[in-house]
Scaffold this active site. Structure first.
Site, PDB file in Angstrom:
ATOM      1  N   LYS A  93     -38.525  23.904  45.149  1.00  8.31           N
ATOM      2  CA  LYS A  93     -37.629  23.137  44.499  1.00  8.31           C
ATOM      3  C   LYS A  93     -36.192  22.854  45.444  1.00  8.31           C
ATOM      4  CE  LYS A  93     -36.433  20.113  41.207  1.00  8.31           C
ATOM      5  NZ  LYS A  93     -36.318  19.325  42.413  1.00  8.31           N
ATOM      6  N   GLN A 114     -30.765  28.089  48.340  1.00 10.19           N
ATOM      7  CA  GLN A 114     -31.403  27.312  46.930  1.00 10.19           C
ATOM      8  C   GLN A 114     -32.259  28.251  46.258  1.00 10.19           C
ATOM      9  OE1 GLN A 114     -31.050  23.729  46.787  1.00 10.19           O
ATOM     10  NE2 GLN A 114     -31.590  23.988  44.673  1.00 10.19           N
ATOM     11  N   LYS A 117     -30.069  30.347  44.212  1.00 11.03           N
ATOM     12  CA  LYS A 117     -29.569  29.562  43.052  1.00 11.03           C
ATOM     13  C   LYS A 117     -30.603  29.387  42.003  1.00 11.03           C
ATOM     14  CE  LYS A 117     -27.745  26.009  44.725  1.00 11.03           C
ATOM     15  NZ  LYS A 117     -27.507  24.419  45.211  1.00 11.03           N
ATOM     16  N   LYS A 129     -35.737  22.846  50.975  1.00  5.24           N
ATOM     17  CA  LYS A 129     -34.622  21.720  50.992  1.00  5.24           C
ATOM     18  C   LYS A 129     -35.175  21.018  52.168  1.00  5.24           C
ATOM     19  CE  LYS A 129     -30.436  20.653  49.832  1.00  5.24           C
ATOM     20  NZ  LYS A 129     -29.852  20.781  48.680  1.00  5.24           N
ATOM     21  N   GLY A 168     -32.281  15.098  44.991  1.00  7.17           N
ATOM     22  CA  GLY A 168     -31.326  14.463  45.798  1.00  7.17           C
ATOM     23  C   GLY A 168     -30.303  15.372  46.448  1.00  7.17           C
ATOM     24  N   ASP A 169     -29.503  14.978  47.504  1.00  7.93           N
ATOM     25  CA  ASP A 169     -28.325  15.684  47.947  1.00  7.93           C
ATOM     26  C   ASP A 169     -27.564  14.717  48.565  1.00  7.93           C
ATOM     27  OD1 ASP A 169     -27.641  18.952  48.479  1.00  7.93           O
ATOM     28  OD2 ASP A 169     -27.302  17.734  50.015  1.00  7.93           O
ATOM     29  N   THR A 212     -24.692  18.406  38.105  1.00  4.50           N
ATOM     30  CA  THR A 212     -24.127  19.297  38.978  1.00  4.50           C
ATOM     31  C   THR A 212     -22.631  19.396  38.355  1.00  4.50           C
ATOM     32  OG1 THR A 212     -25.737  18.344  40.751  1.00  4.50           O
ATOM     33  CG2 THR A 212     -23.941  20.020  41.313  1.00  4.50           C
ATOM     34  N   ASN A 244     -21.694  12.055  44.229  1.00  2.01           N
ATOM     35  CA  ASN A 244     -22.419  12.318  42.918  1.00  2.01           C
ATOM     36  C   ASN A 244     -21.550  13.662  42.283  1.00  2.01           C
ATOM     37  OD1 ASN A 244     -24.522  14.403  41.507  1.00  2.01           O
ATOM     38  ND2 ASN A 244     -24.779  12.210  40.788  1.00  2.01           N
ATOM     39  N   SER A 381     -32.911  19.461  37.089  1.00  6.70           N
ATOM     40  CA  SER A 381     -34.141  19.162  37.433  1.00  6.70           C
ATOM     41  C   SER A 381     -35.269  19.974  37.045  1.00  6.70           C
ATOM     42  CB  SER A 381     -34.078  19.492  39.079  1.00  6.70           C
ATOM     43  OG  SER A 381     -33.343  18.372  39.967  1.00  6.70           O
TER      44      SER A 381
HETATM   45  P1  NDP Z   1     -22.940  12.282  48.005  1.00  7.12           P
HETATM   46  O1  NDP Z   1     -23.644  11.910  49.042  1.00  7.12           O
HETATM   47  O2  NDP Z   1     -22.881  11.817  46.628  1.00  7.12           O
HETATM   48  O3  NDP Z   1     -21.505  12.516  48.072  1.00  7.12           O
HETATM   49  C1  NDP Z   1     -20.936  13.333  49.391  1.00  7.12           C
HETATM   50  C2  NDP Z   1     -19.563  13.126  49.461  1.00  7.12           C
HETATM   51  O4  NDP Z   1     -18.942  13.969  50.407  1.00  7.12           O
HETATM   52  C3  NDP Z   1     -18.917  11.716  49.879  1.00  7.12           C
HETATM   53  O5  NDP Z   1     -17.645  11.716  49.353  1.00  7.12           O
HETATM   54  C4  NDP Z   1     -18.642  12.117  51.312  1.00  7.12           C
HETATM   55  O6  NDP Z   1     -17.925  11.231  51.997  1.00  7.12           O
HETATM   56  C5  NDP Z   1     -18.391  13.481  51.342  1.00  7.12           C
HETATM   57  N1  NDP Z   1     -18.959  14.038  52.727  1.00  7.12           N
HETATM   58  C6  NDP Z   1     -20.215  13.921  52.921  1.00  7.12           C
HETATM   59  N2  NDP Z   1     -20.157  14.904  54.387  1.00  7.12           N
HETATM   60  C7  NDP Z   1     -19.062  15.071  54.645  1.00  7.12           C
HETATM   61  C8  NDP Z   1     -18.365  15.576  55.821  1.00  7.12           C
HETATM   62  N3  NDP Z   1     -19.106  16.116  56.827  1.00  7.12           N
HETATM   63  N4  NDP Z   1     -17.072  15.769  55.961  1.00  7.12           N
HETATM   64  C9  NDP Z   1     -16.243  15.318  54.696  1.00  7.12           C
HETATM   65  N5  NDP Z   1     -16.800  14.527  53.802  1.00  7.12           N
HETATM   66  C10 NDP Z   1     -18.273  14.591  53.568  1.00  7.12           C
HETATM   67  O7  NDP Z   1     -23.463  13.913  47.869  1.00  7.12           O
HETATM   68  P2  NDP Z   1     -23.331  14.792  46.470  1.00  7.12           P
HETATM   69  O8  NDP Z   1     -22.196  14.792  45.698  1.00  7.12           O
HETATM   70  O9  NDP Z   1     -24.784  14.942  45.907  1.00  7.12           O
HETATM   71  O10 NDP Z   1     -23.147  16.229  47.402  1.00  7.12           O
HETATM   72  C11 NDP Z   1     -21.962  16.958  47.593  1.00  7.12           C
HETATM   73  C12 NDP Z   1     -22.316  18.406  47.835  1.00  7.12           C
HETATM   74  O11 NDP Z   1     -22.752  18.923  46.718  1.00  7.12           O
HETATM   75  C13 NDP Z   1     -23.168  18.805  48.911  1.00  7.12           C
HETATM   76  O12 NDP Z   1     -22.678  20.039  49.398  1.00  7.12           O
HETATM   77  C14 NDP Z   1     -24.697  19.085  48.222  1.00  7.12           C
HETATM   78  O13 NDP Z   1     -25.198  20.057  48.909  1.00  7.12           O
HETATM   79  C15 NDP Z   1     -23.766  19.619  46.823  1.00  7.12           C
HETATM   80  N6  NDP Z   1     -24.918  19.688  45.648  1.00  7.12           N
HETATM   81  C16 NDP Z   1     -25.480  18.487  45.389  1.00  7.12           C
HETATM   82  C17 NDP Z   1     -26.294  18.414  44.326  1.00  7.12           C
HETATM   83  C18 NDP Z   1     -26.838  17.232  43.617  1.00  7.12           C
HETATM   84  O14 NDP Z   1     -27.490  17.133  42.665  1.00  7.12           O
HETATM   85  N7  NDP Z   1     -26.546  16.007  44.340  1.00  7.12           N
HETATM   86  C19 NDP Z   1     -26.570  19.575  43.572  1.00  7.12           C
HETATM   87  C20 NDP Z   1     -25.894  20.994  44.097  1.00  7.12           C
HETATM   88  C21 NDP Z   1     -25.154  20.647  45.103  1.00  7.12           C
HETATM   89  P3  NDP Z   1     -18.364   9.628  52.564  1.00  7.12           P
HETATM   90  O15 NDP Z   1     -18.492   8.877  51.163  1.00  7.12           O
HETATM   91  O16 NDP Z   1     -17.175   9.364  53.400  1.00  7.12           O
HETATM   92  O17 NDP Z   1     -19.591  10.118  53.271  1.00  7.12           O
HETATM   93  O1  2IT Z   2     -28.426  21.655  46.207  1.00  4.46           O
HETATM   94  C1  2IT Z   2     -28.924  21.544  45.264  1.00  4.46           C
HETATM   95  O2  2IT Z   2     -28.917  22.335  44.426  1.00  4.46           O
HETATM   96  C2  2IT Z   2     -29.449  20.162  44.971  1.00  4.46           C
HETATM   97  N1  2IT Z   2     -29.257  19.287  45.944  1.00  4.46           N
HETATM   98  C3  2IT Z   2     -30.008  19.887  44.024  1.00  4.46           C
HETATM   99  C4  2IT Z   2     -31.292  20.135  43.981  1.00  4.46           C
HETATM  100  C5  2IT Z   2     -32.691  19.880  43.072  1.00  4.46           C
HETATM  101  O3  2IT Z   2     -33.764  20.009  43.192  1.00  4.46           O
HETATM  102  O4  2IT Z   2     -32.291  19.210  42.036  1.00  4.46           O
END
Ligand code: NDP
Ligand code: 2IT
Length: 449
Positions: A93, A114, A117, A129, A168-169, A212, A244, A381
């Site tokens: 997952k 992961q 976690k 992943k 997603g991520d 998240t 997100n 999830s």
């Molecule tokens: P999104 O794509 O929705 O948003 C990412 C955000 O981070 C955007 O604002 C983006 O800016 C910025 N960003 C991405 N890459 C960079 C970079 N190299 N330098 C600076 N800013 C950056 O992603 P999420 O919100 O889903 O994910 C954010 C973090 O949370 C990640 O580390 C992800 O692994 C983690 N995460 C996500 C989960 C999920 O369910 N979605 C669960 C747990 C953890 P811009 O718009 O300019 O690209």
């Molecule tokens: O980093 C993370 O925990 C995620 N991107 C979510 C993973 C998931 O399977 O919901």
């Protein structure tokens, strides 16, 4: 730096020899190994039968070509990945990341993290992943659909509701999950919960979008109440990113009475001392897919600053990095400490560089590693998988109650492990040990496989 313990140091060297060009994976592994030092000393049996030698090796690593056609009919080629890291606790997952910086080191560190976690959530899910170096930014919907369909035309044979369940991520949100899942159902002639983060109308769970960010704030509440007799109420908070995780962390922090004054994207950051206007930020970033600089031009009193790292120089009580890995450098950590931050919670995976974490741990700052702090997303999830398996659909309130309870349990698992192994209040050590112990017991029980 290497672990002081000879055996842990040997494991670290082994991983580096096998994968010399994977710095992010080395960083994630080093964090875990150093935290496991008290385990080796107190409960060495947990590391017997080659547990660590097996844990650092993914069960399966898939890399594939993704060919698709852009709006001009030109052929484009990207690289796709799925790392199925560890299935000792349940089906693989973990999310999919679409971002130009994606490579095998990033995917490997994310899959490794992961695993622990998912263990911390208490749910029966293994670690995985995947993703691609495809950049959804600037692409039309049709281009994104074409890419997602091609990506799934290979991935589908490796996943399934009881095998491996992607979500997603970065760069993979509701739109991408829809295109990916649609193609999966078409190819397999089966509608089953082989992905999470689905639309509510197609078997998705209530609250997965918010999970998240909300979970991060629920953890913060449990921690501040449990360790500081406090709460988020009245705290000044900085949340990096505006995707997100960041958006829903901002929303929940505000609901808890905090003042969130800064947010960012990969171009720069905004400061709004009157408190971020959540609806406006969401409109710009989620609905219009615009740049955060537009916020400052639409909101009187707000300012925009080029570059992302400057956000950590803004004084705050609590920092929640929610953008990407290694976004808090040693220098940024020093700025947060100098400005009196009391807590840093990682919303993004491995938000802090290794030396930044070392510095933070020398201070009386509460630091929560991502594997504990951002587990709310994968937890919901897991709840989505349970609903799909039971052909059920739970209410928003029910899922929210369960998410709160899971985040509170994760906090207690971390603190209990920290106390048991002689490092009270050390959530870095507690999270790594608690996550590891469950996986290690499951692996030992299943024999050498
Ligand atoms: P999104 O794509 O929705 O948003 C990412 C955000 O981070 C955007 O604002 C983006 O800016 C910025 N960003 C991405 N890459 C960079 C970079 N190299 N330098 C600076 N800013 C950056 O992603 P999420 O919100 O889903 O994910 C954010 C973090 O949370 C990640 O580390 C992800 O692994 C983690 N995460 C996500 C989960 C999920 O369910 N979605 C669960 C747990 C953890 P811009 O718009 O300019 O690209
Ligand atoms: O980093 C993370 O925990 C995620 N991107 C979510 C993973 C998931 O399977 O919901």
């Amino acid at each position: 730096m290497t672990p002081e313990n000879d055996y842990l140091s040997h494991i670290y060297d082994l991983a580096k020899q096998r994968d010399p060009h994977k710095p992010e994976f080395h960083q994630a592994l080093l964090e875990l190994l150093i935290a496991l030092t008290p385990v080796i000393e107190k409960t060495p049996s947990l590391c017997k039968r080659g547990i660590l030698e097996r844990l650092i090796e993914p069960e399966r690593l898939i890399q594939f070509r993704v060919a698709w056609r852009d709006r001009d009919g030109e052929t484009r080629v990207n690289r796709g990945y799925r790392v199925q890291f560890n299935s000792a606790l349940g089906p693989y997952k973990g999310g999919l990341r679409f971002h130009p910086t994606v490579n095998s080191s990033i995917i490997k560190f994310l899959g490794f993290e992961q695993t622990f976690k998912n263990s911390l959530t208490g749910l029966p899910i293994g670690g995985a992943k995947g993703g691609s170096d495809f950049d959804p930014r600037g692409k039309t919907d049709n281009e994104v659909m074409s890419f997602c369909q091609s990506f799934m035309s290979e991935l589908f044979r490796h996943i399934g509701a009881s095998t491996d369940v992607p979500a997603g991520d970065i760069g993979v949100g509701n739109r991408e999950i829809g295109y990916l899942y649609g193609e999966y159902c078409r190819l397999m002639n089966i509608s089953e919960g082989a992905m999470t983060g689905k639309g509510i109308f197609a078997g998705g769970s209530m609250l997965r979008t918010e999970a998240t960010g909300y979970g991060l704030c629920y953890f913060a509440e449990s921690m501040l109440a449990g360790l500081r007799n406090g709460s988020l109420k009245g705290k000044t908070i900085i949340i990096s990113g505006s995707g997100n995780v960041a958006l829903y962390a901002i929303k929940k922090a505000q609901a808890f009475g905090a003042r969130v004054i800064a947010a960012s994207d990969s171009g720069g950051y905004i400061i709004d001392e009157s408190g971020i206007d959540w609806a406006l930020l969401r409109q710009i970033k989620e609905r219009e897919r615009g740049r955060i600089s537009e916020y400052a031009s639409r909101k009187p009193g707000a300012s925009y600053h080029e570059g992302c790292s400057g956000i950590w120089s803004v004084p705050c009580d609590v920092a929640m990095p929610c953008a990407t890995q290694n976004e808090i450098s040693l220098e940024s950590a020093q700025q947060l400490i100098n400005n009196g931050a009391v807590a840093i919670l990682e919303g993004s995976n491995m938000s802090c560089t290794f030396d930044a974490v070392q510095l933070i741990m020398e201070e009386p700052v509460l630091y929560v590693p991502a594997k504990a702090a951002n587990a709310g997303g994968v937890a919901v999830s897991g709840l989505e998988m349970a609903q799909n398996a039971g052909h059920a659909s739970w209410s928003y309130e029910k899922v929210d109650d369960m998410l709160q309870s899971i985040m509170n349990s994760i906090f207690h698992r971390c603190i209990d492990a920290a106390v048991e192994y002689g490092h009270p209040e050390n959530l870095l050590i507690g999270a790594n040990i608690a996550g590891f112990v469950k996986v290690s017991k499951a692996m030992a029980w299943q024999g050498v496989v």
